[in-house]
Structure formats: structure tokens, C-alpha cells
Design an enzyme around this catalytic site. Structure first.
Site, short mmCIF file in Angstrom:
data_model
loop_
_atom_site.label_atom_id
_atom_site.label_comp_id
_atom_site.label_asym_id
_atom_site.label_seq_id
_atom_site.Cartn_x
_atom_site.Cartn_y
_atom_site.Cartn_z
N ASP A 258 0.83 -1.21 0.00
CA ASP A 258 0.00 0.00 0.00
C ASP A 258 0.86 1.25 0.00
OD1 ASP A 258 -2.25 1.55 -0.06
OD2 ASP A 258 -2.77 1.26 2.05
N ARG A 262 0.05 9.13 0.77
CA ARG A 262 -0.68 9.26 2.04
C ARG A 262 -0.06 8.39 3.14
NH1 ARG A 262 -3.63 6.42 -1.51
NH2 ARG A 262 -3.75 4.22 -1.04
N ASN A 263 0.71 7.38 2.75
CA ASN A 263 1.35 6.49 3.73
C ASN A 263 2.82 6.79 3.94
OD1 ASN A 263 -1.00 5.13 4.27
ND2 ASN A 263 -0.68 3.63 2.65
N ASP A 276 3.84 2.54 8.44
CA ASP A 276 2.92 1.43 8.56
C ASP A 276 1.56 1.89 8.08
OD1 ASP A 276 1.57 2.29 11.56
OD2 ASP A 276 3.31 3.29 10.78
#
Ligand SMILES: *[C@@H]1O[C@H](CO)[C@@H](O)[C@H](O)[C@H]1NC(C)=O
Ligand SMILES: *[C@@H]1O[C@H](CO)[C@@H](O)[C@H](O)[C@H]1NC(C)=O
Length: 391
Positions: A258, A262-263, A276
Site C-alpha cells: 500500500d 498518504r502512507n 505502517d
């Protein structure tokens, strides 16, 4: 006493308080993390430094070596797959897979209702055994900085260090995050958000404590600063930071699944670190493709659930596009339902305004429909280092 000395750089956790008896000694409290800097001739003593950078001599039998949570992690990893759509996934879990692949597509269906209390107790033991348990009374929680379906992310203080804390109340969900934490104990890189420790409470509540990233998530950072503030060097720096982390995961056989702006979080000194998964995302089985972030996920992963380092490379190409378009949402003006069919036919996004052609060429290589033809992160790192003239 251990017969083979711990090498330089070993992290250990204090089991008792140590006041020290001489000037050379480094005093510490139970639970402090210390790093070995010099192995002395006497196996009973090490030269070490604490989190604040102070150095001194410490007695070996007052501390325990900190380890990755691996052995007890097997069942935990199943929970992890169960409840999250986004995770670091260790590839070499063959023993686990053999055990549970019996029901065709449901790695985890048999385990939907694991014995949660037992799991929590086991996790608690496992984290203390490996030196990752923190003391609840030393953790002060301040304001909420993020809200999620499963609990809040808060800024807090642990023995004088500013930290981010995920507070997970629901027992079932806690299991998934225990898994996340157990994976994080095995990873350490300057461009990965660092786990500091875990608190597992008797009632199943869980606190995951990580380093605090002052400037928030990369996508918001890019949008709020924009091209007037951020020059080419800042953009290459972010690209390279993320690539370093991914090359590390690649070398250690972890698949992120993912990767997206945004991460990625930004530290006070503008270093981008891969995070994470967030609390805001829906926890679900990895099997459920309906929940996947379609615009970031490689076609073969959407189609056949083939997640690999190469599917991470595809997502990395999308992330590069996000960086160079200052946080725009990918595939602008294409309805979501049309994205996959068009991508499958070979459609690729245009070069963002002002993005150097060399960087756009890298994106296009990441978006090769054939996973084997995509570059490795190691290769991407070399190309980006070349672009940033760091080489
Ligand atoms: C569990 O206990 C802690 C105090 O130790 C409390 O703050 C928390 O709200 C409790 N969680 C639940 C789900 O009852
Ligand atoms: C980019 O990174 C280098 C160090 O790797 C640093 O010296 C420089 O200030 C950074 N530039 C920006 C604009 O952040």
C-alpha cells in the site's frame, strides 16, 4: 553471562535500574533502550549509549538483547492478513501458508474467531521477552492527531521523547495491530517510521508507540506547500528517501502493498519515511480486492492478487507522479471505473507539469505491464542518485 559478546550496534533493553558506581558508568532505568558501541575485553561490561546520546559503561547482566518478534509471530501474521488490506508482508511464511492454504482463497477464514484473550496474553509475553514492551505509566498521552475507525492516533510523551501513539481499543482489531507491530520489530531503516515499543493491556487494549513525524503525511505536505515552496531538490529528496526504504524492504523480502503518498510521513527535518498502514483504512482480508486502492495497485495484483516487490514498484511509480504533481490525485479526469480497463490496455498518465523528462521516464518504467520488466528498487535508487547528483 553470554559467551559470545553482542556486536557493536546491538540494541538492548534494561531489565533493572542501574545507578552506576563510578564516573565511567552510564546510569539507566528499567525499560531504557541502550545501544552497544564498544565491546570491551571484559564480557561482563559494555560501552553503550542511551537514547539521549550519553555514553558510558553498563553491566551486561542488567540488560537483555532486543530481538525481532518472529517465533510467536506466525499466528499473529495470520491475524494481520485477516484484518488489514495493507501491510508489510513477509514473503517467507511458507510454513504458515502450508498450514492454512487448505481452504482455497481464504488463507484466514478458519481463523476468523481466534481465541483473542489467549492471543493477547501470548503477544504480551512475546513483546516482553523480545524487549519491546513499554511501561504504561511512563507514557503520557496528549492530543489526538488522527482519528480512525479503530481508535485514535495521539501525540504523547515517553520518558521525555515526543512520540506518536496508536491506541486500539477493540480486542479483535488489536490482534491485527499486534501483527503490524511484530513485523515492525524486524525492520529498522532511517526512511521507515520507527517502532519504539508496544503496550499490551490486560483488557486487550493496545498502544503502538512510534517516532513522531512532525510534518504529517507527504500528500498533505506537498499540497499545502506546492511548487512555490518546494523546488526540484526537495522533490528528488523525497523520491530518494522513499526509494531507500523500499530498497531495504526489497532486500529483506518484505512487500508493502500500500505504497502511496498518504502512507509516507515527513519528519521535522524534512526526511520522508514510509509508514505502517493508517488507522483510517478499513481492516479487511487481503483477499478482498474491492478494498484495494485501485489507482495505486499494479494490474496483476488487482487481477490475480499477485503482490510482489514488483507490484510495489508500480505503486512507487504512482507515488513519484504524486510527488511531481504536488499531491494531485492520480488519473485526474478519468472515472474510477474506467481506470483499470484503460491501464490494462496500456494507458499511462501524462508527465506532470514541470516534471523533468528523466523522472517521467522512470515512472513509465515502473508502469510496465510486465512485472518482470519493471526495474528493481536498487536500480531505481541508482537512477535517482544520479539525478540528484549525489553520486
Ligand atoms: C483498558 O484499560 C485501560 C486502563 O488500563 C483503559 O484506559 C482502557 O480504556 C481499557 N479499554 C477497554 C476497551 O476497556
Ligand atoms: C536534500 O537532501 C540533502 C541531503 O541528502 C540536503 O543537504 C538538502 O538540504 C536537501 N534539500 C532539500 C531542499 O530538502
Amino acid at each position: 553471562m553470554s559467551t559470545s559478546p553482542w556486536p557493536q550496534g546491538t540494541e538492548c533493553v534494561a531489565r533493572y535500574n542501574f545507578k552506576g558506581t563510578s564516573e565511567q558508568d552510564l546510569p539507566f532505568n528499567k525499560g531504557d533502550v541502550l545501544t552497544i558501541i564498544i565491546v570491551t575485553k571484559d564480557p561482563n561490561w559494555y560501552h553503550a549509549k542511551n537514547a539521549a546520546g550519553q555514553e558510558g559503561t553498563i553491566p551486561a547482566n542488567y540488560v537483555q538483547k532486543r530481538e525481532g518478534v518472529k517465533s510467536g509471530g506466525k499466528l499473529i501474521l495470520v491475524w494481520f492478513c485477516l484484518y488489514t488490506s495493507a501491510c508489510y508482508f513477509k514473503l517467507s511464511t511458507s510454513d504458515l501458508l502450508q498450514h492454512y492454504t487448505k481452504d482455497a482463497d481464504g488463507l484466514c477464514t478458519k481463523l476468523i474467531k481466534p481465541k483473542l484473550e489467549e492471543g493477547t496474553v501470548a503477544a504480551q509475553d512475546e513483546f516482553s521477552r523480545s524487549g519491546w514492551s513499554m511501561s504504561r505509566k511512563d507514557l503520557k498521552l496528549h492530543q489526538v492527531i488522527g482519528k480512525g475507525e479503530f481508535g485514535d492516533v495521539m501525540v504523547g510523551d515517553y520518558r521525555g521523547t515526543k512520540v506518536a501513539v496508536k491506541c486500539i481499543k477493540n480486542d479483535a482489531t488489536a490482534q491485527a495491530f499486534i501483527a503490524e507491530a511484530s513485523v515492525m520489530t524486524q525492520l529498522r531503516h532511517n526512511n521507515l517510521v520507527q517502532l519504539l515499543g508496544v503496550i499490551v493491556e490486560e483488557n486487550g487494549s493496545l498502544f503502538i508507540v512510534t517516532e513522531y513525524m512532525a510534518k504529517g503525511c507527504l500528500v498533505d505536505y506537498l499540497r499545502s506547500r506546492g511548487r512555490t515552496v518546494l523546488g526540484g531538490e526537495a522533490l528528488v529528496n523525497f523520491s530518494l528517501d522513499v526509494c531507500e526504504a523500499m530498497a531495504y524492504l526489497e532486500a529483506n523480502n518484505f512487500v508493502h502493498r500500500d505504497l502511496a503518498a498518504r502512507n509516507v510521513l515527513v519528519s521535522d527535518d524534512n526526511i520522508a519515511k514510509v509508514s505502517d498502514f493508517g488507522l483510517t483504512k478499513e481492516a479487511s482480508s487481503t483477499q478482498d480486492t474491492a478494498k484495494l486502492p485501485v489507482k495505486w495497485t499494479a494490474p496483476e495484483a488487482l487481477r490475480e492478487k499477485k503482490f510482489s516487490t514488483k507490484s510495489d514498484v508500480w505503486s512507487y511509480g504512482i507515488l513519484l507522479w504524486e510527488i511531481y504533481s504536488f499531491g494531485r490525485v492520480p488519473y485526474p479526469r478519468i472515472p474510477l471505473k474506467d481506470v483499470v480497463p484503460r491501464v490494462e490496455k496500456g494507458y499511462k498518465m501524462d508527465c506532470p507539469d514541470g516534471c523533468p523528462e528523466v523522472v517521467y521516464n522512470i515512472m513509465k518504467q515502473c508502469w510496465n505491464l510486465d512485472p518482470a520488466a519493471r526495474p528493481s528498487f536498487q536500480m531505481l535508487r541508482e537512477w535517482l542518485q544520479h539525478i540528484s547528483h549525489k553520486k
